[in-house]
Write an enzyme that holds these catalytic residues in place. Sequence first.
Site, PDB file in Angstrom:
ATOM      1  N   SER A 272       0.850  -1.190   0.000  1.00 26.88           N
ATOM      2  CA  SER A 272       0.000   0.000   0.000  1.00 26.88           C
ATOM      3  C   SER A 272       0.885   1.238   0.000  1.00 26.88           C
ATOM      4  CB  SER A 272      -0.942  -0.036   1.204  1.00 26.88           C
ATOM      5  OG  SER A 272      -1.924   0.979   1.095  1.00 26.88           O
ATOM      6  N   ASN A 273       0.392   2.341   0.481  1.00 21.75           N
ATOM      7  CA  ASN A 273       1.182   3.576   0.549  1.00 21.75           C
ATOM      8  C   ASN A 273       0.803   4.332   1.820  1.00 21.75           C
ATOM      9  OD1 ASN A 273      -1.194   5.261  -0.096  1.00 21.75           O
ATOM     10  ND2 ASN A 273      -1.029   4.233  -2.092  1.00 21.75           N
TER      11      ASN A 273
END
Length: 222
Positions: free
Chosen positions: A29-30
């Site tokens: 993810s981020n």
Amino acid sequence: DSAETLKGKTAIVTAGGTIERIDSVRYISNFSSGKQGNAIAISLAKAGADVTLVAGNIKDPAPQHPKLRVVSVESALEMKAAVHNSLPADIYVGCAAVCDFRVSNSSDSKIKKESGLDLTFEENPDIAKSVGTLPEGQRPSVVIGFAAETDNLIEYAQKKLASKNCDLIVANNVSNGSVFGKDSNTVHFVEKDSIQSLQELPKSEVATQLVDWIAKQFQGSD
Ligand code: C5P
């Protein structure tokens, strides 16, 4: 609250990062917190719009408002489906940090260390572009994208404005980790023929400014 400048309008807002599974217990993810998207969703609802917040991985709980519906999603593919299921809408604000790639060889069970890790990737669809390029009649009248960049901020924002067929790109500089998770943001409103640079503002105030910009687009049209 203030005048209901968007009464009768419908809006879709995406927020947070997408989660792309590696296996049943791991993901990519981020650092997106979803704070800016949440703030925009609540501002639109306060302005009287009927809002669908399509929330990816967000750190704070989704905001609550009688005019706000929340659809929680995980991956970019799910986010795209949720957005298109929520159409038609008058307003689209793509604030989510959609992962550019997903794992094409993800596993349904936990990958064992002994088997090594050899991930392959495929590109995710561009959700904002898929909305911006809808045919007339299906395309929301106002389509807004975000651009988080570390270099050549305005130039890339202008390119995104064109390639995603957006009406506005909200550009922010994410060098030195100054946006993700924070409560304030320094943004530029990039349109085809103008750039408006705002001072550093709380994300709630950026949302208010954006809702004002959106309301202006509808002035005199109904
Ligand atoms: O191309 P880039 O990811 O920098 O563009 C950012 C804008 O495009 C944001 O509004 C983001 O929500 C949207 N986007 C999207 N789908 C993608 C990638 C980005 O909707 N796959």
